[in-house]
Design a protein around this motif. Structure first.
Motif, PDB file in Angstrom:
ATOM      1  N   MET A  31       0.791  -1.225   0.000  1.00 50.35           N
ATOM      2  CA  MET A  31       0.000   0.000   0.000  1.00 50.35           C
ATOM      3  C   MET A  31       0.826   1.279   0.000  1.00 50.35           C
ATOM      4  O   MET A  31       0.380   2.311  -0.482  1.00 50.35           O
ATOM      5  N   GLY A  32       2.030   1.169   0.551  1.00 50.30           N
ATOM      6  CA  GLY A  32       2.877   2.348   0.714  1.00 50.30           C
ATOM      7  C   GLY A  32       3.212   3.046  -0.597  1.00 50.30           C
ATOM      8  O   GLY A  32       3.525   4.232  -0.610  1.00 50.30           O
ATOM      9  N   GLN A  33       3.136   2.327  -1.719  1.00 48.19           N
ATOM     10  CA  GLN A  33       3.471   2.930  -3.021  1.00 48.19           C
ATOM     11  C   GLN A  33       2.369   3.856  -3.516  1.00 48.19           C
ATOM     12  O   GLN A  33       2.567   4.607  -4.472  1.00 48.19           O
ATOM     13  N   ALA A  34       1.181   3.809  -2.879  1.00 48.01           N
ATOM     14  CA  ALA A  34       0.041   4.579  -3.375  1.00 48.01           C
ATOM     15  C   ALA A  34      -0.032   5.951  -2.709  1.00 48.01           C
ATOM     16  O   ALA A  34       0.207   6.087  -1.514  1.00 48.01           O
ATOM     17  N   GLY A  35      -0.401   6.956  -3.535  1.00 47.16           N
ATOM     18  CA  GLY A  35      -0.663   8.287  -2.996  1.00 47.16           C
ATOM     19  C   GLY A  35      -2.095   8.402  -2.534  1.00 47.16           C
ATOM     20  O   GLY A  35      -2.450   9.323  -1.786  1.00 47.16           O
ATOM     21  N   ALA A  36      -2.940   7.483  -2.992  1.00 47.59           N
ATOM     22  CA  ALA A  36      -4.340   7.437  -2.554  1.00 47.59           C
ATOM     23  C   ALA A  36      -4.903   6.058  -2.873  1.00 47.59           C
ATOM     24  O   ALA A  36      -4.424   5.373  -3.774  1.00 47.59           O
ATOM     25  N   ALA A  59      -6.023  13.212  -8.174  1.00 45.36           N
ATOM     26  CA  ALA A  59      -5.662  14.569  -7.744  1.00 45.36           C
ATOM     27  C   ALA A  59      -5.177  14.567  -6.291  1.00 45.36           C
ATOM     28  O   ALA A  59      -4.198  15.244  -5.953  1.00 45.36           O
ATOM     29  N   ILE A  60      -5.827  13.791  -5.448  1.00 44.38           N
ATOM     30  CA  ILE A  60      -5.394  13.687  -4.043  1.00 44.38           C
ATOM     31  C   ILE A  60      -4.016  13.012  -3.974  1.00 44.38           C
ATOM     32  O   ILE A  60      -3.135  13.451  -3.240  1.00 44.38           O
ATOM     33  N   ALA A  61      -3.831  11.968  -4.784  1.00 45.37           N
ATOM     34  CA  ALA A  61      -2.530  11.275  -4.809  1.00 45.37           C
ATOM     35  C   ALA A  61      -1.429  12.229  -5.251  1.00 45.37           C
ATOM     36  O   ALA A  61      -0.277  12.108  -4.833  1.00 45.37           O
ATOM     37  N   GLU A  62      -1.778  13.179  -6.112  1.00 46.29           N
ATOM     38  CA  GLU A  62      -0.803  14.163  -6.600  1.00 46.29           C
ATOM     39  C   GLU A  62      -0.567  15.292  -5.593  1.00 46.29           C
ATOM     40  O   GLU A  62       0.263  16.165  -5.823  1.00 46.29           O
ATOM     41  N   GLY A  63      -1.380  15.324  -4.547  1.00 45.76           N
ATOM     42  CA  GLY A  63      -1.207  16.360  -3.534  1.00 45.76           C
ATOM     43  C   GLY A  63      -2.015  17.621  -3.804  1.00 45.76           C
ATOM     44  O   GLY A  63      -1.773  18.659  -3.178  1.00 45.76           O
ATOM     45  N   GLN A  64      -2.980  17.558  -4.724  1.00 49.70           N
ATOM     46  CA  GLN A  64      -3.823  18.735  -4.980  1.00 49.70           C
ATOM     47  C   GLN A  64      -4.708  19.016  -3.758  1.00 49.70           C
ATOM     48  O   GLN A  64      -5.069  18.111  -3.004  1.00 49.70           O
ATOM     49  N   GLU A  65      -5.068  20.293  -3.590  1.00 49.12           N
ATOM     50  CA  GLU A  65      -5.994  20.681  -2.525  1.00 49.12           C
ATOM     51  C   GLU A  65      -7.397  20.176  -2.867  1.00 49.12           C
ATOM     52  O   GLU A  65      -7.706  19.919  -4.040  1.00 49.12           O
ATOM     53  N   ILE A  66      -8.254  20.095  -1.855  1.00 51.00           N
ATOM     54  CA  ILE A  66      -9.585  19.524  -2.044  1.00 51.00           C
ATOM     55  C   ILE A  66     -10.395  20.243  -3.129  1.00 51.00           C
ATOM     56  O   ILE A  66     -10.984  19.607  -4.002  1.00 51.00           O
ATOM     57  N   GLU A  67     -10.391  21.573  -3.105  1.00 46.94           N
ATOM     58  CA  GLU A  67     -11.223  22.298  -4.073  1.00 46.94           C
ATOM     59  C   GLU A  67     -10.711  22.097  -5.503  1.00 46.94           C
ATOM     60  O   GLU A  67     -11.493  21.898  -6.437  1.00 46.94           O
ATOM     61  N   ALA A  68      -9.397  22.110  -5.659  1.00 47.53           N
ATOM     62  CA  ALA A  68      -8.806  21.873  -6.988  1.00 47.53           C
ATOM     63  C   ALA A  68      -9.101  20.444  -7.449  1.00 47.53           C
ATOM     64  O   ALA A  68      -9.398  20.201  -8.624  1.00 47.53           O
ATOM     65  N   ALA A  69      -9.048  19.512  -6.515  1.00 53.58           N
ATOM     66  CA  ALA A  69      -9.322  18.112  -6.853  1.00 53.58           C
ATOM     67  C   ALA A  69     -10.775  17.940  -7.304  1.00 53.58           C
ATOM     68  O   ALA A  69     -11.063  17.210  -8.261  1.00 53.58           O
ATOM     69  N   LEU A  70     -11.686  18.653  -6.626  1.00 50.82           N
ATOM     70  CA  LEU A  70     -13.104  18.562  -7.012  1.00 50.82           C
ATOM     71  C   LEU A  70     -13.333  19.175  -8.397  1.00 50.82           C
ATOM     72  O   LEU A  70     -14.128  18.672  -9.188  1.00 50.82           O
ATOM     73  N   ARG A  71     -12.615  20.261  -8.673  1.00 51.01           N
ATOM     74  CA  ARG A  71     -12.756  20.898  -9.999  1.00 51.01           C
ATOM     75  C   ARG A  71     -12.227  19.967 -11.088  1.00 51.01           C
ATOM     76  O   ARG A  71     -12.858  19.786 -12.132  1.00 51.01           O
ATOM     77  N   PHE A  72     -11.075  19.381 -10.826  1.00 48.02           N
ATOM     78  CA  PHE A  72     -10.453  18.444 -11.766  1.00 48.02           C
ATOM     79  C   PHE A  72     -11.411  17.267 -12.035  1.00 48.02           C
ATOM     80  O   PHE A  72     -11.650  16.872 -13.183  1.00 48.02           O
ATOM     81  N   ALA A  73     -12.003  16.739 -10.962  1.00 53.24           N
ATOM     82  CA  ALA A  73     -12.921  15.600 -11.090  1.00 53.24           C
ATOM     83  C   ALA A  73     -14.187  15.999 -11.849  1.00 53.24           C
ATOM     84  O   ALA A  73     -14.697  15.238 -12.682  1.00 53.24           O
ATOM     85  N   SER A  74     -14.701  17.201 -11.578  1.00 52.82           N
ATOM     86  CA  SER A  74     -15.921  17.664 -12.261  1.00 52.82           C
ATOM     87  C   SER A  74     -15.678  17.807 -13.752  1.00 52.82           C
ATOM     88  O   SER A  74     -16.546  17.457 -14.566  1.00 52.82           O
TER      89      SER A  74
END
Ligand SMILES: Nc1ncnc2c1ncn2[C@@H]1O[C@H](COP(=O)(O)OP(=O)(O)OP(=O)(O)O)[C@@H](O)[C@H]1O
Ligand SMILES: [Mg+2]
Length: 306
Positions: free
Chosen positions: A136-141, A266-281
């Motif tokens: 599991m350690g290899q995963a960012g999320a 996006a979370i695995a890449e270290g993006q902030e929550i709001e940016a991650a939600l925008r990316f996902a949308s």
């Protein structure tokens, strides 16, 4: 040492949960039964929340490993092959002897709306003991869905112990399953029906509050198709809205899966929550527009206003 150290390694997401072989029929209208309808087109592909999200992670530039189970039937072989072809690591997609792989019939109308019937497979077993939790350690999320609750429960506990961020696609399933899994994650992103089941029919804002109170550590959210996604963090007084990108939808199947794959990446890449939600949308909207999972450049262009 002669090696290119400028390129950063791709962020890695482990997806654990559902893989299904989808039989997709395109029709003009979905008539209520009894009815007989001729399909305009047919396609066989790999789906299921976790598997579909894993493909999205790869298309969007990440590395994806899929942990789950299929039968040793034709559909199971097709699922392994299709995921591997997409670049998903299927080393721990187990083929269970004598089991039947999950299958779906997906009927899509000319407006892009769909009816889905899913057979959850049989003989796939529930024992999660074989899961390679030490990797599991290899995963960012880690992204999970509620279709293999025993495996996912095990994975979530190990991830929390190891400090690996976790995301759940909290789709419609039995309330007891959602009540077991949701409190164990860092980011709980519900589908409308999933939130309603989780919250015993309470309205979305109360449902989100209930999810936060249950132990989710970073974010609770609910996706609402072409309407905005509602989201909240611990300590927030009120819910926020992430608008959906306006697109002409042709096929909304899998938009939610792609949304969750994109968010986890996006979370695995270290993006902030709001940016991650925008990316996902943006990724979900392009999936709904094209009926195909977008690549990174397309998502970034849409976010930039292209
Ligand atoms: N018609 C649409 N227009 C714009 N964005 C969309 C559209 N449909 C979906 N999306 C994007 O994808 C996200 C997920 O879609 P949705 O809420 O329909 O998921 P869902 O209910 O889990 O469905 P499924 O998992 O079956 O695709 C939405 O929050 C939105 O950002
Ligand atoms: Mg969904």
């Amino acid at each position: 040492m002669g090696k290119d150290t400028t390129a950063s390694p791709s962020a890695t997401v482990i997806c654990c949960g559902q893989v299904v072989i989808d039989h997709t029929f395109r029709v003009d209208e979905i008539d209520p039964p009894p009815s007989k309808t001729t399909a305009r087109a047919y396609h066989l592909g790999v789906g299921g929340m976790g598997a579909h999200a894993a493909i999205a992670v790869v298309r969007l530039g990440g590395r994806a490993l899929f942990w789950g189970r299929v039968g040793d039937d034709e559909a199971g072989a097709a699922a392994c092959e299709a995921l591997a072809e997409e670049g998903v690591d299927v080393t721990h997609l187990r083929r269970i002897e004598g089991a039947k792989t999950a299958l779906s019939a997906v009927i899509v109308d000319k407006h892009g709306e769909r009816a889905i019937v899913t057979y959850r497979g049989s003989g796939l077993g529930t024992d999660p003991a074989w899961l390679p939790l030490d990797q599991m350690g290899q995963a960012g999320a880690i992204l999970v869905d509620p279709r293999w609750p025993e495996g996912v429960h095990h994975v979530l506990d190990a991830a929390r112990a190891q400090g690996v961020p976790t995301v759940i696609d909290a789709e419609k399933s039995e309330a007891r399953i959602l009540h077991d899994l949701v409190p164990r994650v860092d980011h709980a992103i519900f589908a409308m029906t999933g939130l309603s089941v989780f919250a015993g029919g309470a309205p979305p804002l109360r449902g989100l509050r209930q999810a936060l109170d249950s132990g989710v550590t970073k974010l609770v959210a609910v996706t609402r198709g072409e309407n905005s996604t509602l989201w909240m963090r611990p300590g927030d007084e009120k819910a926020h809205e992430m608008p959906a990108f306006p697109v002409a939808a042709t096929n909304t199947t899998g938009a939610g899966d792609v949304f969750h794959g994109a968010y986890a990446l996006a979370i695995a890449e270290g993006q902030e929550i709001e940016a991650a939600l925008r990316f996902a949308s943006a990724a979900g909207a392009l999936r709904a527009r094209d009926g195909q999972t977008p690549d990174r450049a397309m998502v970034e262009a849409l976010i930039a206003g292209g």
